[in-house]
Design an enzyme around this catalytic site. Structure first.
Site, PDB file in Angstrom:
ATOM      1  N   ASP A 114       3.839   6.822   5.347  1.00 43.71           N
ATOM      2  CA  ASP A 114       2.873   5.534   5.551  1.00 43.71           C
ATOM      3  C   ASP A 114       3.611   5.046   6.718  1.00 43.71           C
ATOM      4  OD1 ASP A 114       1.302   3.583   5.278  1.00 43.71           O
ATOM      5  OD2 ASP A 114       2.366   2.676   3.531  1.00 43.71           O
ATOM      6  N   ASP A 126      -3.552   5.526   8.374  1.00 42.09           N
ATOM      7  CA  ASP A 126      -2.167   5.654   8.767  1.00 42.09           C
ATOM      8  C   ASP A 126      -1.230   6.127   7.502  1.00 42.09           C
ATOM      9  OD1 ASP A 126      -2.688   3.357   6.918  1.00 42.09           O
ATOM     10  OD2 ASP A 126      -1.055   2.174   7.930  1.00 42.09           O
ATOM     11  N   GLU A 127      -1.766   6.739   6.477  1.00 38.33           N
ATOM     12  CA  GLU A 127      -1.125   7.031   5.475  1.00 38.33           C
ATOM     13  C   GLU A 127      -1.699   8.561   4.889  1.00 38.33           C
ATOM     14  OE1 GLU A 127      -0.740   5.216   1.628  1.00 38.33           O
ATOM     15  OE2 GLU A 127      -2.595   3.714   2.423  1.00 38.33           O
TER      16      GLU A 127
END
Length: 394
Positions: free
Chosen positions: A4, A98-99
């Site tokens: 993350d 974003d993860e």
């Protein structure tokens, strides 16, 4: 492992404004009813959180530097992040921009131990992309996600398989997936405050209290999460919505916004190679009551013209509105690959010409950036509200 990015949008912005490192920074539009998209950890220490109204965030952190978002840049960095993940393993399941979950079991012989792979991921993210990431490593997705959350920011945490239950039972009950505010209140009335309390509660009691979710909660409390990392995630719907700065009754304002949202949704559909058979409209009134209406389409749709026509039809069908409108949104559901979905044949050639123009606009945006083309009806709004008066109309 679960990887993350740390305060992703803020971290991307700090690459070009390094003088702001260590300061309170918020990414979001400062005016109207905009919400926080990302906040630095310095701002979070004052209580600022993502999705919080910007007005509230500015009261909590009046000295924070506010940066307007650059979504095109974030999408590009996201593609680079996912490309880096895919260079490590072919089993990557993105959760958002974003993860992602990574199954690295097949890369151990090639790249080393899980800790060595995690360290390599963090090192490459920082050296190649100029941002930082937190990595949680465990035998299951659920525990890996907990681990990455617990080691933020810029950390790494490995939960050994044979110590999974021991670790989970040290955590508060809200660490479990599915335990929101209402469920937490229900559990606390039963005297359940920790994951260990859940594990010690008979399954029958949990099911009687929480229904089908009781068994799932019990399994998670014992570290049972057999779900594999799934590289291809099928999107169930694609939509967009907007909260107005001032509540409105004005049909012209509502339909203009539907036109803008229809183009946004259509672009995302075509980018993903998808078409949908169901169209949904969402309206939230000034008292926060929300209504939704949907209609089945005779064939798959992926053009703004089709979406806009259907959405405005649903809006008209609502009749006289009892209150002013706070938010409006449109969503396309029942998605399938556009290459195999039957498309609606149009008797009016102008309809097909409209879609063709959108496809050309896609190509122009891909080459020159998103600030290229908007419908003529939206030029005034684009120029006045977003500083995009130089856009071209079609």
């Amino acid at each position: 492992m679960h990887v993350d990015m740390d305060a992703f949008f803020v971290s991307v912005e700090l690459r070009r404004r390094p003088e702001l490192r260590g300061q309170q920074v918020i990414v979001g539009f400062p005016e109207g009813r905009s919400v926080v998209l990302s906040a630095s950890y310095e701002a979070r220490a004052l209580g600022v959180r993502s999705a919080m109204p910007m007005a509230t965030a500015m009261r909590m952190a009046p000295s924070a530097v506010v940066i307007e978002p650059r979504h095109g840049t974030y999408q590009e960095v996201s593609r680079q992040v996912m490309g880096l993940f895919n260079s490590i393993t072919d089993k990557v399941e993105p959760l958002s921009v974003d993860e992602a979950f990574l199954d690295v079991s097949g890369a151990l012989r090639r790249l080393g131990t899980p800790l060595e792979i995690g360290a390599m991921v963090r090192r490459q993210v920082e050296s190649e992309l100029g941002i930082t990431a937190s990595v949680g490593i465990a035998a299951s997705k659920f525990v890996a996600k907990i681990a990455s959350t617990r080691c933020k920011p810029d950390g790494m945490l490995l939960i050994e398989k044979d110590r999974t239950v021991e670790y989970l039972h040290t955590l508060p009950v809200q660490a479990l997936w599915g335990v929101g505010a209402k469920t937490l209140e229900t559990l606390q009335r039963l005297g359940i405050f920790t994951v260990a309390d859940v594990a010690a509660t008979p399954v029958g009691v949990l099911q009687k209290t929480l229904g089908a979710g009781g068994l799932a909660l019990h399994n998670l409390a014992w570290g049972i999460d057999p779900r594999p990392v799934t590289p291809v995630r099928v999107e169930k719907s694609i939509g967009a919505e907007e909260t107005f700065t001032v509540d409105t009754f004005d049909d012209d304002v509502l339909t203009k916004e539907l036109l803008r949202l229809s183009h946004r949704v259509a672009g995302r559909l075509r980018e993903a190679g998808l078409a949908g058979r169901t169209l949904a409209l969402k309206v939230k009134y000034s008292d926060f009551s929300t209504i939704s209406r949907s209609k089945a389409m005779t064939a798959g749709i992926d053009s703004a013209g089709q979406i806009y026509a259907g959405a405005t039809g649903l809006l008209r069908a609502l009749g006289t509105r009892p209150q002013s409108v706070r938010l409006i949104g449109v969503r396309v559901e029942s998605l399938e690959p556009a290459a195999t979905a039957p498309l609606q044949l149009a008797l009016d050639p102008r309809e097909d010409n409209g879609r063709s123009a959108e496809v050309v606009a896609d190509a122009i945006a891909a080459k020159f950036g998103t600030a290229g083309i908007v419908p003529a009806r939206l030029l005034k709004r684009a120029g006045n509200n977003r500083g995009e008066g130089g856009r071209k109309a079609f």
